[in-house]
Design a protein around this motif. Structure first.
Motif, short mmCIF file in Angstrom:
data_model
loop_
_atom_site.label_atom_id
_atom_site.label_comp_id
_atom_site.label_asym_id
_atom_site.label_seq_id
_atom_site.Cartn_x
_atom_site.Cartn_y
_atom_site.Cartn_z
N CYS A 145 -2.45 -93.70 -72.59
CA CYS A 145 -2.48 -94.06 -74.46
C CYS A 145 -2.56 -93.18 -75.17
N CYS A 148 -7.66 -96.79 -70.75
CA CYS A 148 -6.63 -96.93 -69.59
C CYS A 148 -8.19 -97.32 -67.92
N HIS A 160 -4.99 -87.55 -73.38
CA HIS A 160 -3.87 -88.38 -71.78
C HIS A 160 -3.12 -88.34 -72.30
N CYS A 169 -10.42 -92.64 -68.11
CA CYS A 169 -10.22 -93.14 -69.46
C CYS A 169 -10.89 -94.34 -69.61
ZN LIG Z 1 -5.89 -93.59 -71.82
#
Ligand SMILES: [Zn+2]
Length: 87
Positions: A60, A8, A56, A5
């Motif tokens: 997030c 993240c 996600h 990600c």
């Molecule tokens: Zn994320």
């Protein structure tokens, strides 16, 4: 499988939800019933490199555009879907 990600970092697949092929962003114009029918029901199922949309949800909350090989499951570039530029 792990997905990197952009917000993240490298995270487990179980944190994500698959939405579909990147063409899901190209919605037909309102009022064109035939195009809407094709958009909703006629999908390609490509083998190899393809662009996909992932959410996600356990991270997030961002929608991601993921380049993935559907044969090897190798992940390529991952960007925020909001930053995807039309080809
Ligand atoms: Zn994320």
């Amino acid at each position: 499988m792990r997905i990197p990600c952009p917000l993240c970092g490298n995270r487990d697949l179980r944190e994500f939800t698959y939405l579909g092929h990147e063409t899901y962003l190209d919605r037909p114009a309102p009022g064109d019933a035939e195009a809407l029918d094709s958009y909703l029901h006629l999908r390609d199922n490509p083998a190899g490199e393809t662009g996909e949309l992932w959410y996600h949800g356990l991270g997030c909350g961002a929608w991601l555009h993921v380049q993935r090989n559907t044969v090897t499951h190798e992940i390529g570039a991952v960007t925020l879907a909001s930053e995807k530029v039309a080809p």
